[in-house]
Scaffold this active site. Sequence first.
Site, PDB file in Angstrom:
ATOM      1  N   CYS A  33      -4.820  74.231 164.356  1.00 20.43           N
ATOM      2  CA  CYS A  33      -4.315  74.547 163.018  1.00 20.43           C
ATOM      3  C   CYS A  33      -4.912  75.842 162.485  1.00 20.43           C
ATOM      4  O   CYS A  33      -4.426  76.386 161.503  1.00 20.43           O
ATOM      5  CB  CYS A  33      -4.624  73.405 162.052  1.00 20.43           C
ATOM      6  SG  CYS A  33      -6.384  73.128 161.828  1.00 20.43           S
ATOM      7  N   ASP A  35      -7.821  76.207 161.119  1.00 22.64           N
ATOM      8  CA  ASP A  35      -8.728  76.018 159.982  1.00 22.64           C
ATOM      9  C   ASP A  35     -10.184  76.271 160.400  1.00 22.64           C
ATOM     10  O   ASP A  35     -10.566  76.016 161.533  1.00 22.64           O
ATOM     11  CB  ASP A  35      -8.593  74.601 159.417  1.00 22.64           C
ATOM     12  CG  ASP A  35      -7.249  74.422 158.717  1.00 22.64           C
ATOM     13  OD1 ASP A  35      -6.552  75.429 158.553  1.00 22.64           O
ATOM     14  OD2 ASP A  35      -6.920  73.294 158.332  1.00 22.64           O
ATOM     15  N   CYS A  58      -7.133  72.877 155.347  1.00 20.44           N
ATOM     16  CA  CYS A  58      -6.247  71.940 154.653  1.00 20.44           C
ATOM     17  C   CYS A  58      -7.033  71.080 153.666  1.00 20.44           C
ATOM     18  O   CYS A  58      -8.270  71.072 153.679  1.00 20.44           O
ATOM     19  CB  CYS A  58      -5.552  71.056 155.676  1.00 20.44           C
ATOM     20  SG  CYS A  58      -6.656  69.854 156.405  1.00 20.44           S
ATOM     21  N   CYS A 102      -9.168  66.532 161.134  1.00 19.24           N
ATOM     22  CA  CYS A 102      -9.768  67.406 160.111  1.00 19.24           C
ATOM     23  C   CYS A 102     -11.207  66.975 159.827  1.00 19.24           C
ATOM     24  O   CYS A 102     -12.071  67.817 159.565  1.00 19.24           O
ATOM     25  CB  CYS A 102      -8.955  67.363 158.832  1.00 19.24           C
ATOM     26  SG  CYS A 102      -7.183  67.488 159.104  1.00 19.24           S
TER      27      CYS A 102
HETATM   28 FE1  FES Z   1      -6.582  71.825 160.202  1.00 21.85          FE
HETATM   29 FE2  FES Z   1      -6.786  69.775 158.677  1.00 21.85          FE
HETATM   30  S1  FES Z   1      -4.961  70.653 159.405  1.00 21.85           S
HETATM   31  S2  FES Z   1      -8.366  70.872 159.586  1.00 21.85           S
END
Ligand code: FES
Length: 125
Positions: A33, A35, A58, A102
Amino acid sequence: MYSDKVMDHFSNPRNVGEIENADGIGMVGNAKCGDIMKMFIKVEKNVITDVKFKTFGCGAAIATSSMSTEMVKGKTIEEAMALTNKAVAEALDGLPTQKIHCSMLAEEAIHAAIEDYKKKQQQGD
Ligand code: FES
């Protein structure tokens, strides 16, 4: 879909920011993702006296970072190392299955900050 606790920690994250002269810094990311989470810890006599985080990610990542900082503050290095993403998710009254990954970021970021602290300690010897 999200518990009240997740919404609370997402809207009102605790311990956001950076620690100047942190004793340990851990940065981790999720390749899928994109992140990123960064954790800063201050350690005195083997106890985490302060912890702050910066998360570019997120809502679930922000809520789990926030909760995990609350869970390790005041804990010993060993206790903080034993923190699992499962415990963080449980403390938030659960996460949707597709958001469990996450919470892995929070566990990994805390562990990475502690590893960094340990490495710095060894170098200081
Ligand atoms: Fe990437 Fe939650 S979608 S950490």
